[in-house]
Design a protein around this motif. Structure first.
Motif, PDB file in Angstrom:
ATOM      1  N   GLY A 197       3.337  -3.084  -4.967  1.00  0.00           N
ATOM      2  CA  GLY A 197       2.516  -2.021  -4.898  1.00  0.00           C
ATOM      3  C   GLY A 197       3.047  -0.974  -5.915  1.00  0.00           C
TER       4      GLY A 197
ATOM      5  N   ILE B 244      -6.500   5.064   1.343  1.00  0.00           N
ATOM      6  CA  ILE B 244      -6.026   4.741   0.182  1.00  0.00           C
ATOM      7  C   ILE B 244      -6.985   4.726  -0.767  1.00  0.00           C
ATOM      8  CG2 ILE B 244      -5.373   2.532  -1.008  1.00  0.00           C
ATOM      9  CD1 ILE B 244      -3.666   1.812   2.047  1.00  0.00           C
TER      10      ILE B 244
ATOM     11  N   PRO C 248      -5.218  -6.514  -1.382  1.00  0.00           N
ATOM     12  CA  PRO C 248      -4.944  -5.206  -0.692  1.00  0.00           C
ATOM     13  C   PRO C 248      -6.246  -4.305  -1.241  1.00  0.00           C
ATOM     14  CG  PRO C 248      -3.123  -6.046  -2.302  1.00  0.00           C
ATOM     15  CD  PRO C 248      -4.334  -7.128  -2.367  1.00  0.00           C
TER      16      PRO C 248
ATOM     17  N   SER D 277       0.802  -1.093   0.141  1.00  0.00           N
ATOM     18  CA  SER D 277      -0.097  -0.051   0.084  1.00  0.00           C
ATOM     19  C   SER D 277       0.903   1.265   0.123  1.00  0.00           C
ATOM     20  CB  SER D 277      -0.905   0.148   1.056  1.00  0.00           C
ATOM     21  OG  SER D 277      -1.872  -0.936   1.017  1.00  0.00           O
TER      22      SER D 277
END
Lengths: 281, 312
Positions: free
Chosen positions: A235, B255, B145, A219
């Motif tokens: 990422g 995010i 994620p 992230s």
């Protein structure tokens, strides 16, 4: 007399390994091999530009296609194992060790140590973890080492809490009394006798935590606050490909699958270990 | 009255927590490389300006005094000014934070809508195919994620199919909800994986309890048993977990807002970090941490309402 079953005894009594453990450990073992020998596994140099092969869809020459610089996506995904597995390990091992020691001491001492520790736990869990890590990284500057520091500042608390709760139970059992009767030092009782029986839940949590560390690391990489381009990190790769999602989905999609697969490896291993080492109370 | 004293006790516990938040942020700002004055003014600042800024920030005084001044200004809602946007930080946060709150509330609702029925299916069909499918799904959900899932949903349902906008916040409340749906769904899927795992275990733990057997023996309808006796008790630990997940959810919102270009507090946070706008980063860190501790308070009260024993 209390009938004591240690985690190791429970493990020995089982004849077959739990299936999640077999799957999980296989994934992790393969991941570790790729992380250590990426150059031997990857077909191309992860950073080599090839202007003759830009944004190519997956073919037999490039099984995961190429990105906007003609870099081979598969080779970048494989090389990223080195960084991402490192993140999983280094972001969690120091919190694990430090938290275990603090938790064992707090759980054994009890009393005021436990009261103060309880306050620290309450305060730390109030902080939105990612927000705190982002804030710390923004102050220290982007990069992996600063990320480890940021995660470590907070992460040890969770291990300490788990260990403290276990040691609190273990220290009341007969064998702890026996140790004291033998005149062993507190340190010897805590670290040689109590800790091996108290550490199982912390190890199980460690597996989950490594999966979380990969999510966090990627992230931050995505946001530009973790590993820095052109490093091959999942990422970072997903961020590199995000503007090409409509035309060249493979740049972002494959690194993401690597994250999911590795995360599954850790959480299956954790579940399997929990099952293997479960003692009947 | 147990509940009243519980609420008072919980409110008092908020004080050390808030103090801790302030201390952490205070220390963080002092860790900044170089002095804050040159961070604000840039490298070529005049000595007189540096002195003025130092005086304005109270940096010429001792640390305890600095902290007291800092705590007092935060308590009165003065979070300083943004370096780039030239606006009071408090004003910026007041404009952006509601968007983030709406996003997280939506995500939480969607997560509950997913998690509760699926947890029931998995728990009631323990060990069978449906259970395996649900558990497999939440394993994957836990390893996915947020930014990746968001990017995929955005590409498929936004860009490819055109069902949802590919970013932004829209005008008017309904339009806001429409714009926030995909990002909220993104956040909800990872949260529901956590909730489902816990709720499934809790339901399995409750379903064989004696009071449930008693309800069954009384001949209560199965549906009533599930909703009134099993769910209520299984929810207690899940509500606690839900509270603990709020921090994760807000982190995810940072995010998600970046992925979906939503002008919320999370986006502001990331932008301010890129722009080294430290007063904004500091103010947002405080605001988000306070928001989390208030949510903890709320979930504790809900827990006390579900299970009066908690309040004792």
């Amino acid at each position: 007399m209390t009938d004591v079953t240690t985690p190791m005894m429970a493990a020995r009594r089982r004849r077959v390994l739990p299936r999640p453990l077999i799957f999980g450990a296989t994934i992790l073992l393969a991941s570790a091999v790729v992380a250590v020998f990426p150059a031997q596994v990857a077909p191309y140099d992860p950073n080599a530009f090839d202007y003759g092969a830009l944004l190519q869809a997956p073919t037999s020459a490039h099984p995961m296609g190429t990105d906007n610089f003609g870099r081979d996506v598969l080779s970048r995904v494989l090389h990223a194992y080195t960084i991402d597995m490192q993140i999983a390990f280094f972001a969690t091992v120091f919190p694990f060790l430090f938290g275990t020691v603090v938790g064992a001491l707090v759980g054994y001492a009890g009393g005021w140590a436990e009261v103060i520790f309880g306050r620290i736990v309450d305060a730390v869990i109030t902080f939105p973890f990612l927000v705190l890590v982002i804030a710390i990284v923004s102050v220290l500057g982007p990069g992996l080492v600063n990320m480890y520091i940021a995660v470590g500042v907070v992460g040890w608390v969770f291990y300490a809490r788990i260990i403290a709760a276990e040691v609190r139970v273990q220290k009341r059992l007969d064998y702890a009394d026996a140790g004291r009767a033998m005149g062993y030092t507190h340190a010897r009782i805590i670290f040689v006798h109590l800790l091996p029986n108290a550490i199982t839940p912390a190890i199980v949590y460690w597996m989950t935590d490594m999966a979380l560390a990969i999510l966090l690391g990627s992230s931050l990489g995505y946001l530009g606050l973790g590993a820095q381009p052109p490093a091959a990190e999942w990422g970072v790769q997903i961020a590199d490909g995000k503007n090409f999602m409509a035309t060249a989905w493979w740049i972002s999609v494959f690194p993401g699958l690597a994250i999911v697969l590795t995360g599954l490896g850790f959480s299956l291993t954790g579940d399997g270990l929990a099952e293997l080492l479960r003692t009947k109370r | 009255m147990h509940l009243a004293s519980f609420i008072v006790r919980r409110l008092l516990q908020l004080i050390p927590t808030l103090l801790f938040i302030l201390i952490v942020v205070f220390v963080l700002v002092r860790l900044l490389p170089g002095d804050p004055a040159s961070a604000i003014l840039g490298d070529r600042a005049l000595d007189a300006d540096v002195e003025r800024i130092n005086r304005e920030l109270g940096l010429d005084r001792s640390l305890p005094v600095q902290f007291a001044v800092f705590a007092k200004s935060v308590a009165t809602g003065n979070l300083g000014n943004s370096i780039h946007l030239k606006l009071p930080v408090a004003e910026l946060i007041a404009a952006r934070l509601p968007i983030t709150i709406l996003l997280t509330v939506m995500a939480a609702l969607i997560a509950v809508l997913f998690a509760v029925p699926l947890a029931f299916v998995a728990a009631l069909r323990r060990g069978r195919a449906a259970d395996s499918v649900v558990r497999g799904a939440f394993q994957v959900g836990l390893s996915m994620p947020v930014f990746y899932l968001g990017l995929i949903l955005l590409t498929v349902f936004g860009a490819r199919l055109g069902w949802f906008p590919v970013g932004g916040y829209g005008d008017g409340f309904l339009d806001h909800l429409y714009h926030l749906f995909l990002p909220a769904l993104t956040l909800a899927l990872s949260l529901s994986a956590i909730l489902m795992r816990n709720l499934r275990a809790a339901i399995i733990g409750v379903i064989d309890a004696e009071y449930v057997q008693f309800a069954r023996a009384k001949g209560l309808r199965p549906r009533l048993i599930l909703s009134r006796h099993v769910l209520r008790n299984a929810l207690i630990s899940t509500v606690a977990l839900f509270g603990l997940s709020i921090g994760t959810l807000l982190g995810g919102a940072v995010i998600t807002e970046t992925v979906f270009a939503i002008p919320g507090a999370g986006r502001l946070m990331v932008d301010s970090i890129y722009g080294r706008d430290y007063p904004v980063v500091q103010g947002l860190t405080i605001a988000l941490a306070v928001l989390v501790s208030l949510t903890f308070l709320l979930t504790d009260l809900v827990q006390a309402w579900l299970d009066p024993r908690v309040a004792r």
